[in-house]
Design an enzyme around this catalytic site. Structure first.
Site, PDB file in Angstrom:
ATOM      1  N   TRP A   1       0.834  -1.208   0.000  1.00 17.48           N
ATOM      2  CA  TRP A   1       0.000   0.000   0.000  1.00 17.48           C
ATOM      3  C   TRP A   1       0.865   1.253   0.000  1.00 17.48           C
ATOM      4  CZ3 TRP A   1      -0.562   4.194   3.235  1.00 17.48           C
ATOM      5  CH2 TRP A   1      -1.688   4.996   3.017  1.00 17.48           C
TER       6      TRP A   1
ATOM      7  N   ASP B   1      -6.201  -3.089  -1.356  1.00 16.67           N
ATOM      8  CA  ASP B   1      -6.151  -3.328   0.086  1.00 16.67           C
ATOM      9  C   ASP B   1      -6.565  -2.093   0.879  1.00 16.67           C
ATOM     10  OD1 ASP B   1      -5.212  -6.031   0.096  1.00 16.67           O
ATOM     11  OD2 ASP B   1      -3.246  -5.295  -0.519  1.00 16.67           O
ATOM     12  N   ASP B   2      -6.793  -0.990   0.194  1.00 14.08           N
ATOM     13  CA  ASP B   2      -7.161   0.249   0.866  1.00 14.08           C
ATOM     14  C   ASP B   2      -8.628   0.197   1.303  1.00 14.08           C
ATOM     15  OD1 ASP B   2      -6.195   3.340   1.062  1.00 14.08           O
ATOM     16  OD2 ASP B   2      -8.332   3.210   0.656  1.00 14.08           O
ATOM     17  N   PHE B   3      -8.874   0.481   2.579  1.00 10.81           N
ATOM     18  CA  PHE B   3     -10.243   0.424   3.107  1.00 10.81           C
ATOM     19  C   PHE B   3     -11.160   1.382   2.362  1.00 10.81           C
ATOM     20  CE2 PHE B   3     -13.633   1.995   5.801  1.00 10.81           C
ATOM     21  CZ  PHE B   3     -14.203   0.835   6.290  1.00 10.81           C
TER      22      PHE B   3
ATOM     23  N   TRP C   1     -12.502   6.844  -3.492  1.00 13.99           N
ATOM     24  CA  TRP C   1     -12.265   7.563  -2.223  1.00 13.99           C
ATOM     25  C   TRP C   1     -13.311   8.644  -2.010  1.00 13.99           C
ATOM     26  CZ3 TRP C   1      -6.558   7.280  -3.803  1.00 13.99           C
ATOM     27  CH2 TRP C   1      -5.908   6.269  -3.092  1.00 13.99           C
TER      28      TRP C   1
END
Length: 227
Positions: free
Chosen positions: A136, A155-157, A197
């Site tokens: 990340w 893998d970023d929330f 995002w």
């Protein structure tokens, strides 16, 4: 600088992303070119702490160097670990920053000019060998330091949360599942991530607004005993 307008036109073909892109408007993702060494050290500083705290720590770190530039790797290696701890870095972060400095001096961490000639996957494989640096972290450097246009940090929330909110799913997709969907967004997956995002941000704002308008339970009246 990448042509984000071309990316937007391409991503508008995706029926799930289209309403989001139309709501949010043009992509304003900013790329700050700097040496990968500096980008990695800053990323380590920001791990697991509030942004303001990280900036304060980095300010003290920069103040150790008597010149008006980011402390170079050889200077960092000459510092006693206690000097870095005094800036506010944890022991594990001190070890990671020293390893970044060592790997920069040794040539594993490329210069900004050298990195421009290295593909994404090769850079990821090289840099995750550094202590404290995961995929990340390298992906964020690729996007926001090198301006790479085709990075999807699955893998970023926030990225997975954005997709969950867009699709109305009950749970987030697994990284491999989102990676498979993202194949359709090549070669502009970085821009798709930026919009996801924004979707996650929208969700946070909705939750905050709903919480603010929820009626508070009436305070219970306490019966006082009579004399």
């Amino acid at each position: 600088m990448a042509d984000w307008q071309t990316a937007e036109r391409r991503l508008l073909r995706d029926k799930t992303l289209r309403p989001l892109i139309q709501r949010v408007g043009p992509c304003t993702m900013e790329v700050l070119p700097r040496e990968p060494y500096e980008a990695l050290v800053q990323a380590i500083a920001h791990q697991q702490v509030h942004a303001r705290a990280a900036e304060a720590i980095l300010g003290r770190f920069a103040a150790l160097y008597p010149h008006d530039s980011f402390p170079p790797p050889r200077f960092v290696l000459d510092l006693p670990p206690e000097a870095l701890r005094g800036c506010g870095f944890s022991g594990s972060k001190v070890a990671a920053i020293r390893d970044i400095a060592e790997k920069t001096v040794g040539g594993l961490v490329p210069s900004l000019e050298e990195a421009a000639a290295i593909d994404d996957e090769t850079l990821i494989r090289r840099l995750v060998a550094i202590r404290g640096v995961g995929q990340w972290t390298v992906e964020m450097m690729l996007m926001f330091t090198l301006g790479r246009t085709d990075i999807l940090p699955v893998d970023d929330f926030g990225v997975r949360d954005g997709w969950k909110l867009l699709t109305g799913a009950e749970t987030q997709l697994k990284p491999k599942e989102l990676a498979a969907i993202g194949e359709a967004w090549k070669p502009w997956r970085s821009v798709a991530a930026w919009y996801l995002w924004r979707a996650s941000d929208e969700g946070k704002k909705r939750k905050a607004a709903e919480a603010a308008t929820e009626p508070r339970p009436a305070a219970k009246r306490v019966r006082r005993p009579t004399a």
